[in-house]
Design an enzyme around this catalytic site. Structure first.
Site, PDB file in Angstrom:
ATOM      1  N   ARG A 138      16.648  -5.135 -10.950  1.00 33.67           N
ATOM      2  CA  ARG A 138      15.239  -5.225 -10.522  1.00 33.67           C
ATOM      3  C   ARG A 138      14.602  -6.510 -11.067  1.00 33.67           C
ATOM      4  NH1 ARG A 138      12.154   0.190 -11.786  1.00 33.67           N
ATOM      5  NH2 ARG A 138      10.521  -0.901 -10.645  1.00 33.67           N
ATOM      6  N   HIS A 173       2.847   1.783 -16.848  1.00 29.67           N
ATOM      7  CA  HIS A 173       4.262   2.198 -16.879  1.00 29.67           C
ATOM      8  C   HIS A 173       5.149   1.136 -17.507  1.00 29.67           C
ATOM      9  CE1 HIS A 173       3.613   5.291 -13.435  1.00 29.67           C
ATOM     10  NE2 HIS A 173       3.134   5.702 -14.586  1.00 29.67           N
ATOM     11  N   GLY A 223      -1.695   1.280  -2.299  1.00 26.36           N
ATOM     12  CA  GLY A 223      -0.227   1.318  -2.223  1.00 26.36           C
ATOM     13  C   GLY A 223       0.431   2.265  -3.189  1.00 26.36           C
ATOM     14  N   ASN A 257      -3.671   2.134   2.142  1.00 22.54           N
ATOM     15  CA  ASN A 257      -2.264   2.543   2.226  1.00 22.54           C
ATOM     16  C   ASN A 257      -1.823   2.442   3.679  1.00 22.54           C
ATOM     17  OD1 ASN A 257       0.192   4.109   1.987  1.00 22.54           O
ATOM     18  ND2 ASN A 257      -0.644   4.923   0.067  1.00 22.54           N
ATOM     19  N   LEU A 258      -0.495   2.619   3.866  1.00 21.67           N
ATOM     20  CA  LEU A 258       0.007   2.646   5.259  1.00 21.67           C
ATOM     21  C   LEU A 258      -0.290   3.990   5.906  1.00 21.67           C
ATOM     22  CD1 LEU A 258       3.556   1.006   4.954  1.00 21.67           C
ATOM     23  CD2 LEU A 258       1.428  -0.025   5.815  1.00 21.67           C
ATOM     24  N   ALA A 259      -0.448   4.996   5.038  1.00 15.59           N
ATOM     25  CA  ALA A 259      -0.691   6.363   5.556  1.00 15.59           C
ATOM     26  C   ALA A 259      -1.400   7.134   4.451  1.00 15.59           C
ATOM     27  CB  ALA A 259       0.647   7.022   5.876  1.00 15.59           C
TER      28      ALA A 259
HETATM   29  N1  APR Z   1       0.919  -1.716   2.230  1.00 15.44           N
HETATM   30  C1  APR Z   1       0.242  -0.661   1.691  1.00 15.44           C
HETATM   31  N2  APR Z   1       0.848   0.463   1.238  1.00 15.44           N
HETATM   32  C2  APR Z   1       2.192   0.506   1.315  1.00 15.44           C
HETATM   33  C3  APR Z   1       2.966  -0.551   1.857  1.00 15.44           C
HETATM   34  C4  APR Z   1       2.271  -1.694   2.322  1.00 15.44           C
HETATM   35  N3  APR Z   1       2.920  -2.745   2.853  1.00 15.44           N
HETATM   36  N4  APR Z   1       4.276  -0.183   1.808  1.00 15.44           N
HETATM   37  C5  APR Z   1       4.314   1.046   1.253  1.00 15.44           C
HETATM   38  N5  APR Z   1       3.074   1.467   0.972  1.00 15.44           N
HETATM   39  C6  APR Z   1       2.665   2.727   0.335  1.00 15.44           C
HETATM   40  C7  APR Z   1       3.452   3.941   0.807  1.00 15.44           C
HETATM   41  O1  APR Z   1       2.822   4.527   1.944  1.00 15.44           O
HETATM   42  C8  APR Z   1       3.347   4.853  -0.424  1.00 15.44           C
HETATM   43  O2  APR Z   1       2.166   5.645  -0.360  1.00 15.44           O
HETATM   44  O3  APR Z   1       2.945   2.599  -1.025  1.00 15.44           O
HETATM   45  C9  APR Z   1       3.242   3.877  -1.588  1.00 15.44           C
HETATM   46  C10 APR Z   1       4.502   3.764  -2.402  1.00 15.44           C
HETATM   47  O4  APR Z   1       4.731   5.022  -2.993  1.00 15.44           O
HETATM   48  P1  APR Z   1       5.888   5.184  -4.088  1.00 15.44           P
HETATM   49  O5  APR Z   1       7.137   4.567  -3.602  1.00 15.44           O
HETATM   50  O6  APR Z   1       5.861   6.633  -4.506  1.00 15.44           O
HETATM   51  O7  APR Z   1       5.369   4.287  -5.318  1.00 15.44           O
HETATM   52  P2  APR Z   1       4.258   4.627  -6.383  1.00 15.44           P
HETATM   53  O8  APR Z   1       3.186   5.493  -5.807  1.00 15.44           O
HETATM   54  O9  APR Z   1       3.856   3.358  -7.006  1.00 15.44           O
HETATM   55  O10 APR Z   1       5.097   5.492  -7.469  1.00 15.44           O
HETATM   56  C11 APR Z   1       4.396   5.848  -8.646  1.00 15.44           C
HETATM   57  O11 APR Z   1       6.399   6.817  -9.522  1.00 15.44           O
HETATM   58  O12 APR Z   1       8.622   6.674  -9.676  1.00 15.44           O
HETATM   59  C12 APR Z   1       7.483   6.495 -10.387  1.00 15.44           C
HETATM   60  O13 APR Z   1       7.125   5.037 -12.198  1.00 15.44           O
HETATM   61  C13 APR Z   1       7.325   5.058 -10.812  1.00 15.44           C
HETATM   62  O14 APR Z   1       5.297   3.757 -10.918  1.00 15.44           O
HETATM   63  C14 APR Z   1       6.078   4.603 -10.078  1.00 15.44           C
HETATM   64  C15 APR Z   1       5.356   5.897  -9.791  1.00 15.44           C
END
Ligand code: APR
Length: 227
Positions: free
Chosen positions: A55, A103, A169, A195-197
């Site tokens: 990473r 984190h 995000g 967010n995207l959704a």
């Molecule tokens: N623009 C906006 N939102 C986006 C995009 C984009 N281009 N691409 C993805 N997303 C959104 C997705 O819809 C989702 O809701 O980003 C989010 C990513 O979610 P996760 O992969 O769960 O990441 P995150 O929420 O940061 O995870 C939180 O979980 O695994 C642990 O420690 C890790 O910090 C992390 C925590």
């Protein structure tokens, strides 16, 4: 106006960094239990270091995107507390000076023996000696599942004082971050998610801006105008 912003992996997705829970996400290639818990590190420090070395190498190949830069601009015109779940350094490379990494950070190393922290080399090995105490107990300075997130006192303080809360995000799956919006909403301040959704904690947001962060965040920041 005091603004508290929480970002997640989605803000860095358009820079090319994998998120966690998308179909091709980070956890798809690794079970969390194998790479992101203190027990995993105890059991197989080499595997854990390889996961974070990959990473860290990927991070060196990517650049911040307009969403990171827009939040850096926002801090110039408003009282912004920027809280991130991300361990990448794209907020800093996008111009943000004060980033709360709840984190931890991929670019920092931590000595499990004495607590010393230092800039992580690109490749970390279990046998790397701590520059302070010499112990071969170096780990990535990442908060693993089951460990306490960093800077929580400062984060709760910012959520108590904010006039506006935004989550960008993040899927709203992991606490305590997933509870920040509910805490802010209970104070009666506006809460918006970008967010995207809709996220798992969508019910806590009165407003949702759907679209890729590199488009929605600059527009959202522009709409906030001056202080
Ligand atoms: N623009 C906006 N939102 C986006 C995009 C984009 N281009 N691409 C993805 N997303 C959104 C997705 O819809 C989702 O809701 O980003 C989010 C990513 O979610 P996760 O992969 O769960 O990441 P995150 O929420 O940061 O995870 C939180 O979980 O695994 C642990 O420690 C890790 O910090 C992390 C925590």
């Amino acid at each position: 106006m005091r603004i508290a912003v929480l970002t997640g992996a989605g803000i860095s997705a358009e820079s090319g960094l994998a998120t966690f829970r998308a179909a091709d996400g980070l956890w798809e290639n690794h079970r969390v239990e194998d790479v992101a818990t203190p027990e995993a590190f105890e059991r197989d420090p080499d595997l854990v270091h390889r996961f974070y070395n990959q990473r860290r190498a990927r991070l060196a190949e990517v650049q911040p995107n307009p969403a990171h830069r827009a939040l850096a601009d926002l801090a110039q015109s408003h009282d912004l507390t920027l809280i991130t779940q991300n361990v990448d350094n794209l907020h800093e490379r996008g111009g943000s000076a004060d980033v709360i990494h709840m984190h931890g950070e991929l670019t920092r190393a931590l000595c499990a023996a004495c607590g010393h922290r230092w800039p992580a080399p690109l490749v970390m090995q279990p046998a790397d000696p701590c520059p302070s105490c010499g112990a071969a107990a170096t780990r990535p300075d990442i908060v693993w599942f089951g460990e306490m997130p960093y800077h929580m006192e400062r984060i709760w303080q910012a959520l108590e004082e904010a006039d506006l809360f935004a989550a960008i995000g993040t899927s709203g799956n992991v606490y305590p971050a997933a509870g920040f919006a509910q805490h802010a909403a209970r104070r009666g301040i506006p809460c918006v998610e970008l967010n995207l959704a809709a996220s798992a904690n969508a019910r806590d947001f009165a407003k949702r801006i759907i679209g890729p962060a590199s488009e929605t965040v600059p527009n959202w920041v522009a709409g906030l105008g001056r202080r």
